[in-house]
Design a protein around this motif. Sequence first.
Motif, PDB file in Angstrom:
ATOM      1  N   GLU A 345     -11.430  14.349   5.124  1.00 41.97           N
ATOM      2  CA  GLU A 345      -9.962  14.798   4.853  1.00 41.97           C
ATOM      3  C   GLU A 345      -9.219  13.890   3.960  1.00 41.97           C
ATOM      4  OE1 GLU A 345      -5.788  16.049   7.375  1.00 41.97           O
ATOM      5  OE2 GLU A 345      -7.144  14.507   8.204  1.00 41.97           O
ATOM      6  N   LYS A 347      -6.286  12.916   3.264  1.00 36.85           N
ATOM      7  CA  LYS A 347      -5.438  11.863   3.722  1.00 36.85           C
ATOM      8  C   LYS A 347      -5.951  10.499   4.642  1.00 36.85           C
ATOM      9  CE  LYS A 347      -3.164  15.352   6.166  1.00 36.85           C
ATOM     10  NZ  LYS A 347      -2.045  15.817   6.960  1.00 36.85           N
ATOM     11  N   LYS A 348      -7.175  10.971   5.290  1.00 33.28           N
ATOM     12  CA  LYS A 348      -7.737   9.789   5.754  1.00 33.28           C
ATOM     13  C   LYS A 348      -8.576   8.975   4.739  1.00 33.28           C
ATOM     14  CE  LYS A 348     -10.565  10.800   9.233  1.00 33.28           C
ATOM     15  NZ  LYS A 348     -11.597  11.214  10.146  1.00 33.28           N
ATOM     16  N   ASN A 351      -5.623   6.793   3.371  1.00 28.15           N
ATOM     17  CA  ASN A 351      -5.216   5.582   4.176  1.00 28.15           C
ATOM     18  C   ASN A 351      -6.303   4.556   4.200  1.00 28.15           C
ATOM     19  OD1 ASN A 351      -2.609   6.420   5.162  1.00 28.15           O
ATOM     20  ND2 ASN A 351      -3.551   8.010   6.555  1.00 28.15           N
ATOM     21  N   THR A 357      -6.975   1.694   7.933  1.00 25.18           N
ATOM     22  CA  THR A 357      -7.556   2.476   9.078  1.00 25.18           C
ATOM     23  C   THR A 357      -8.320   1.451  10.112  1.00 25.18           C
ATOM     24  OG1 THR A 357      -9.473   2.392   7.604  1.00 25.18           O
ATOM     25  CG2 THR A 357      -8.152   4.589   7.783  1.00 25.18           C
ATOM     26  N   THR A 361     -12.481   4.528  12.659  1.00 28.36           N
ATOM     27  CA  THR A 361     -12.267   5.458  11.791  1.00 28.36           C
ATOM     28  C   THR A 361     -13.228   5.118  10.460  1.00 28.36           C
ATOM     29  OG1 THR A 361     -10.057   5.811  12.275  1.00 28.36           O
ATOM     30  CG2 THR A 361     -10.353   6.542  10.205  1.00 28.36           C
ATOM     31  N   ILE A 365     -16.114   7.728   8.455  1.00 31.98           N
ATOM     32  CA  ILE A 365     -15.951   7.820   6.953  1.00 31.98           C
ATOM     33  C   ILE A 365     -17.358   7.668   6.556  1.00 31.98           C
ATOM     34  CG2 ILE A 365     -15.322   7.184   4.777  1.00 31.98           C
ATOM     35  CD1 ILE A 365     -12.574   6.802   6.020  1.00 31.98           C
TER      36      ILE A 365
END
Length: 659
Positions: A345, A347-348, A351, A357, A361, A365
């Motif tokens: 995503e 937005k992830k 960030n 993060t 997280t 990724i």
Amino acid sequence: MQQYDYIFCGTGASASLLLLQLHQNNLLQDLNILLIDPDKKGKKDKTFCFWADVEEPISLDLNPLISHRWDKVVLSGDKTQSILPLQYNHVSSIDLYNQIHQLTLHYNWQKIISYVDEVKADKEGPFIILNGSVLRAKYIFDSRPPVYKTAQVRETHIFQSFVGWMIETENEIKDSNAFRFMDFHIEQQDSTQFVYVLPFSTKTALVEVTRFGAEKMSLTDAEELLDHYVKNNFGKYSIQDIEIGCIPMSNTGINNTQLPGIVTMGARNYQIKPSTGYAFKNMYYQARLIVEAIKQNQPIEVFNKSKSKAHKGRFSFYDGLLLDILKDKPKEGKPIFEALLKNVEVKKILNFLDEKTDVATDLSIFYQLPWKVFVSTLFERSFSFTWFRPLILTFITIFFLILSNHSALQNYLAYGLIMIGLVTVGIPHGAVDHLLETGKWNMKVAPLFIAKYLFLASFMGLLWYILPFLALVIFLAYSSWHFGQADGKKWLLSKWSSTFWGASVLFYILGTHLSETNKILAVMGNLTLPIACPAWLLLPWLVVAIFHKNASFALTVFWLFLSAYLPLLISFGLYFIGQHSLTGWQDVRNHLKLSNSRMWIHSLPFHATAWIFLLCFLVFWSSAYPFEETKRWAVFFIFIACISFPHVISINVVYRSKE
């Protein structure tokens, strides 16, 4: 002598953001300020973009300057994704410069269009030298373009070069409320290249082609890529404005001197994120920190970053890993970023790029990315840690010691490992001497070089045949110098200390295996080494390594000490290949600026010839001595002595260039 409260050396984004923050906090009243910049800042020369939450301070403070916002992004295949509550914001550089121009008039500041000669400090405080004149201030804010140091081990310096067109299209843009983020549907040209599209209306957009790579993109290449992309995606167009730029993507050091009263800013203060080139948001938050410190009468030099402070932590490690890939394996950039945008995503991702993060997280990724290139690059980076290879050699030595009661298995594994090492780096590291001599494979030069090389090697071979004792003395002398030269450069030893280290290693390996050594020497010419080497010979070097806090040095001494309890050939093989040859290979590769694969290919004709010569040695000596294992190793050592003699002379080019 003119005295100011503040002198700004450079009035780009970082200085402008700080001046705005000072103004908004009423901290500029009655201050005598001097602005210096070689550019008048009277036209649009840059586009500043950043993403932020709609309620984030940067979004609120810069609201009057933000000319456009997007809360949707177009990904591969025209898939649109919301990034709310984040927004992607655009600030035109001319709007920011105009704000500073208005403040300059309002406060009656002095502005000089010029380069600053020097920024210094003495016991009276900070000062600049401008056209030969000395100007002093309470604080000097230095945002001049940084001067980067030469990249060292585990450091990478590449470029983000770009060309952008502000276009007007005949056809309407499908979704003018969404920006296009890293579109890789363009030719990669052996680099990592993509296109950004920032639509400002249904018929106007900024289309920018960007390259991540060691080589900057040429204007001709950029224009061809842009023309093809715009026609394919928007049809007929006209160019309203052009933007050309280049941003360093680097985790190398910057030539800054930390001095009282001098505050470094912007790129000069490591505000550019190495893996993306984004800096505007970092500059804004540095400005806020400085303003808060001024309000509380706190020193503001504490916000100056050193390299060690700027490039630390796991995100710095991630940046370095990606920079290595983009520099050394540029074709891998496209599949990495495409997998990232397809599977994670946005937005992830944003960030993550903001370093907000957590580790879990981060791992989620990385799980979505091509893992092989990261593993191989991580493995290569691990070898760049000076202590890593000695640690591996320590484990290998201990492993072979454990197998001491199983000599057949020990020999099978050890000799197999040594043979692989000889083929991959042991012989090849000395088979690129023609490149050191000529700079390239040049048929006009190569025959003379080959003739000289063969003459020196043949001379040593003849000396071994006629005067083996003298040949042994010469061999031990230049081997001590050569071994010490390679290790000494790495550990910053003096010339004499390096030679003494090389001699210590050579005599330790031979002298702690006296019986095996003398058996081979007897075959080489009825020679003997009369004195056994005491085990404590390397102890002084361990003390030196610990005193200098050199883990690589200390580990090397440790595993060499352990290797005394292995057979001679295994002990020597581990040092010759694992320590000496790999060090020499890396030094030559760095000197020639070649990849491992290219250098090995360049070495192939010569190291293949070397193996042929070895077979000839075996045939020649077998007529004089019975064909047995000790004899084979004796021939091998004579062979190594012969080909290493001209190599030692050639490799000196590399180590002399490091002085």
